[in-house]
Design a protein around this motif. Structure first.
Motif, PDB file in Angstrom:
ATOM      1  N   PHE A  29      -3.393  -0.061  -8.711  1.00  0.00           N
ATOM      2  CA  PHE A  29      -2.720  -1.356  -8.635  1.00  0.00           C
ATOM      3  C   PHE A  29      -2.663  -2.017 -10.006  1.00  0.00           C
ATOM      4  CE2 PHE A  29      -2.792  -5.986  -7.698  1.00  0.00           C
ATOM      5  CZ  PHE A  29      -1.567  -6.058  -7.053  1.00  0.00           C
ATOM      6  N   THR A  57      -7.838  -2.309  -0.699  1.00  0.00           N
ATOM      7  CA  THR A  57      -7.602  -2.690  -2.089  1.00  0.00           C
ATOM      8  C   THR A  57      -8.888  -3.137  -2.774  1.00  0.00           C
ATOM      9  OG1 THR A  57      -5.344  -3.365  -1.576  1.00  0.00           O
ATOM     10  CG2 THR A  57      -6.283  -4.190  -3.622  1.00  0.00           C
ATOM     11  N   VAL A  94      -7.628   2.758  -5.584  1.00  0.00           N
ATOM     12  CA  VAL A  94      -6.492   1.897  -5.251  1.00  0.00           C
ATOM     13  C   VAL A  94      -6.434   0.713  -6.208  1.00  0.00           C
ATOM     14  CG1 VAL A  94      -5.457   0.426  -3.473  1.00  0.00           C
ATOM     15  CG2 VAL A  94      -6.491   2.602  -2.830  1.00  0.00           C
ATOM     16  N   ARG A  95      -7.591   0.137  -6.534  1.00  0.00           N
ATOM     17  CA  ARG A  95      -7.626  -0.993  -7.472  1.00  0.00           C
ATOM     18  C   ARG A  95      -7.100  -0.573  -8.840  1.00  0.00           C
ATOM     19  NH1 ARG A  95     -12.962  -1.774  -5.607  1.00  0.00           N
ATOM     20  NH2 ARG A  95     -13.755  -1.226  -7.671  1.00  0.00           N
ATOM     21  N   ILE A 126       0.835  -1.201   0.000  1.00  0.00           N
ATOM     22  CA  ILE A 126       0.000   0.000   0.000  1.00  0.00           C
ATOM     23  C   ILE A 126       0.874   1.256   0.000  1.00  0.00           C
ATOM     24  CG2 ILE A 126      -1.595   1.386   1.392  1.00  0.00           C
ATOM     25  CD1 ILE A 126      -3.045  -0.815   0.040  1.00  0.00           C
TER      26      ILE A 126
END
Length: 313
Positions: A306, A296, A302-303, A50
């Motif tokens: 990522f 997440t 955040v997804r 993170i």
């Protein structure tokens, strides 16, 4: 265990403690060992991921994710205060821990717990400003204010536990030095001490009430206003976006408060240490493991960040 005591003119002072971890056979502890190891690795790697993701992705350079980095950094140290020592103890090795080492482990674990309460309250206030005052958000919650609030949380957590740590360090231990736990806790020391512990129990109780009540009040009021604002949003897209920005934090708040209020509010000789151990597993191991997955899986930004990082690689 003569080497565990220092004999003076009128007293015997414990120099080290023996950690028992969990009652039961060695086979049971060997079975628990890989579970603790896997969860510790997941907690460290998940929270570290993170931090790296936020620092390396420009879209996440906002106050919300700056606070999330603080929380992830805290979780790494929070679980590291106890688990590296617990793992060899589970295998029946290095079961002893020095008086000073035990005191420091206790001080840092409780301090980190207080810091987490403060950080979660700040994150709740941040979500309140973002949802209830979106046009003024960048003015109110700038990086300067969020930095000051984060630093205050860290300093406050360490300072507020200084007084009880001083009192705990002065306890006398006249008998057994075996701690029926996998970590050094106030409960365990109170059970073993032959000193009067009422002052320490009261100090810990008052600090717990202050920390929990103040942080919970900010968190609760923030979410009352957030829910009230969300209910007045007519646009479906805006409603989903508002819910998405605070759902992850709310899930973490529920897990954290549910697993820690029991531990902080009433350390006493009457409480079952077996029950305490179970709750400690939740807030020291399980919560740091779950937090990165919650942020997440439940946070769209955040997804996407990522996926973008994986694609670039």
């Amino acid at each position: 265990m003569g080497e565990n005591y220092q004999v003076g003119q009128n007293e015997t002072r414990v120099q080290e403690f023996i950690l028992l971890t969990f009652t039961g056979s060695l086979h049971l502890r060997i079975f628990i060992f890989p579970l603790f190891l896997i969860m510790y690795i997941l907690a460290i790697s998940g929270n570290l991921a993170i931090i790296i993701l936020v620092l390396s992705n420009g879209r996440l350079h906002t106050v919300m994710y700056y606070l999330l980095c603080n929380l992830s950094f805290l979780e790494i140290w929070y679980t590291t205060t106890t688990i590296p020592k617990t793992l060899p103890v589970l295998l029946g090795r290095s079961q002893s821990i020095s008086f000073t080492g035990c005191l420091l482990q206790m001080y840092f674990s409780y301090s980190f717990g207080c810091i987490e309460y403060f950080l979660l309250a700040i994150m709740a206030y941040d979500r309140y400003v973002a949802i209830c005052h979106p046009l003024r958000y960048n003015t109110i919650m700038d990086i300067s204010l969020s930095g000051k609030l984060a630093v205050s949380s860290w300093l406050g957590g360490f300072i507020i536990l200084s007084a009880p740590a001083f009192l705990i360090a002065r306890l006398s231990f006249c008998g057994p030095n075996v701690i029926n736990h996998f970590l050094c806790s106030v409960d365990a020391w109170i059970v073993l001490s032959c000193s009067e512990t009422h002052a320490i129990e009261m100090a810990i109780f008052l600090i717990a009430v202050f920390v929990i009540f103040s942080s919970f009040s900010v968190t609760l009021l923030s979410y009352i206003y957030i829910v009230s604002t969300i209910l007045h949003i007519s646009s479906t897209n805006s409603l989903q976006k508002a819910f998405s920005t605070c759902s992850s934090h709310f899930a973490v708040v529920v897990i954290w408060y549910g697993s820690t209020i029991f531990l902080f509010v009433k350390p006493s000789k009457s409480r079952s240490l077996e029950t305490t151990k179970t709750v400690n597993i939740l807030n020291i191991i399980v919560t740091p493991v779950l937090n990165p997955f919650i942020y997440t899986l439940r946070n769209k930004e955040v997804r996407e960040a990522f996926r973008s990082s994986l694609h670039l690689k």
